[in-house]
Design an enzyme around this catalytic site. Structure first.
Site, PDB file in Angstrom:
ATOM      1  N   ARG A   1       0.700  -1.009  -0.025  1.00  0.00           N
ATOM      2  CA  ARG A   1       0.212   0.056  -0.083  1.00  0.00           C
ATOM      3  C   ARG A   1       0.839   1.094  -0.023  1.00  0.00           C
ATOM      4  O   ARG A   1       1.705   1.298   0.824  1.00  0.00           O
ATOM      5  CB  ARG A   1      -0.948  -0.026   1.131  1.00  0.00           C
TER       6      ARG A   1
ATOM      7  N   GLU B   1      -9.239  -3.131   2.201  1.00  0.00           N
ATOM      8  CA  GLU B   1      -8.007  -2.486   1.273  1.00  0.00           C
ATOM      9  C   GLU B   1      -7.102  -3.603   0.923  1.00  0.00           C
ATOM     10  O   GLU B   1      -6.481  -3.698  -0.030  1.00  0.00           O
ATOM     11  CB  GLU B   1      -7.269  -1.238   1.979  1.00  0.00           C
TER      12      GLU B   1
END
Ligand code: ADP
Length: 353
Positions: A72, A340
């Protein structure tokens, strides 16, 4: 096929291992390391520690079983989609450290650690900013000298894109494309941001050049008069002090003088604590006003999606926000759990096939 997702925060490392079974990815295990509350200073050690955790607990026999690592990345600058980690990607992450000073250094440290420790595993960068690349110029430009845009890339970038796109996709699967044509996704966690999505593409978002702009958050103020910074400076506050206040001491925490955690504010609200009452009213009003503005940007409102810690759990806050939005009677309202890490794993998988 196995994919490891690494999500490095300013002082912690979250990781999740996925396995592809049939056509979809399944989570095998997830864990967060935060050195027992102490900041992680050495991400190489933390990543090695994460891999030992996976082998020690027999989730994998050896790290070579992992086919890809998805990272990420909070600020990806001009990158419009996920990419294999290259020198160019690394240069971008470095360049945007001033815009995401808590996250980009940690994201970068994680990538460099993985390249060193596991040079044969494909590394993929998944940018929080990428989903917002469709936002038009009229929405991303600031009312500042245009030369700042050209020289410094000073524009709205937006964040939480992975979450906004994930929950939007879930909403579309559930309701069909027509019912989500004009959608506002509300990611309300520690950080909070709203995104206006027209026909599946982001057209505006509340966070900006940095994650400070927009709706209020746990400890960040969201929009406020920037001249307050000069005022405080003239009153003797150093810029370092002001920065600390704007990042750590404002938002829910600052206004309530109680806590940055919505659970504490709700507990106090139920006891009619004035500080909690004013904070919830203020927070709900500001969110509702943004949704109203986005309804104008979208030319109407078909769907609102709430997600993240506050969005998913604080039903009282959702109700206060929705009470302002009765002028849009025919909209869908959904609460969707964001994931996510799953989205990052899916993005990573695209490069492995
Ligand atoms: P992050 O942005 O760090 O990923 P989360 O999405 O986990 O954060 O959101 C964290 C915040 O969500 C907490 O600070 C708290 O304010 C809020 N939260 C978590 N659980 C609840 C709950 N049950 N009710 C209300 N708010 C909650």
């Amino acid at each position: 096929m196995k994919i490891l997702v690494l999500n490095a925060g300013s002082s912690s490392l979250k990781f999740e291992l996925f396995e592809k079974k049939g056509r979809s990815l399944h989570s095998i295990t997830e864990e967060a390391f935060d050195n027992h509350g102490k900041p992680i200073k050495n991400f190489k050690k933390a990543v090695a520690h994460a891999m030992r955790f996976l082998t020690h607990n027999k989730f994998i026999k050896h790290h070579t079983e992992i086919d890809g690592i998805g990272h990420r990345i909070v600020h990806g600058g001009h990158h419009t989609e996920s990419e294999i980690v290259t020198m160019n990607v690394i240069a971008t992450i470095k360049k945007f450290i001033p815009n995401a000073p808590l996250h980009n250094p940690a994201n970068l440290a994680c990538i460099l650690a993985c390249k060193k420790l596991f040079p044969r595993i494909t590394q993929v960068a998944v940018f929080d900013t990428a989903f917002h690349h469709t936002i038009p110029e009229k929405a991303y430009l600031y009312g500042l000298p245009y030369s700042f845009y050209k020289r410094f890339g000073m524009r709205k970038y937006g964040f939480h894109g992975t979450s906004h796109s994930y929950v939007f996709e879930q909403a579309r699967k559930k309701l069909g494309a027509r019912a989500v044509r004009r959608t506002v996704t509300c990611h309300l966690g520690n950080g909070c941001s709203l995104t206006a999505i027209l026909n599946g593409k982001a057209i505006d978002t509340s966070m900006g050049f940095t994650p400070l702009e927009g709706v209020p958050m746990g400890t960040r103020p969201g929009d406020f008069d920037p001249a307050i910074i000069f005022y405080l400076h003239e009153k003797g506050y150093s810029f370092a002090k002001i920065k600390d206040i704007l990042i750590h001491k404002s938002g829910l925490r600052g206004v309530s003088e109680l806590s940055s955690d919505m659970r504490d504010i709700w507990a106090a609200y139920k006891k009619h604590d004035n500080r909690a009452v004013r904070t919830l009213k203020w927070f709900a009003y500001r969110i509702a006003k943004y949704i109203g503005a986005y309804a104008v940007a979208l030319g109407g409102l078909d769907c609102i999606v709430f997600t993240a810690g506050i969005g998913e759990n604080a039903f009282y806050l959702r109700k206060m926000v929705l009470d302002y939005l009765k002028i849009f009677p025919r909209k869908h309202v959904l609460v969707i759990h964001t994931d996510e890490e799953l989205k990052i794993a899916e993005e990573t998988l695209k490069f492995i096939r």
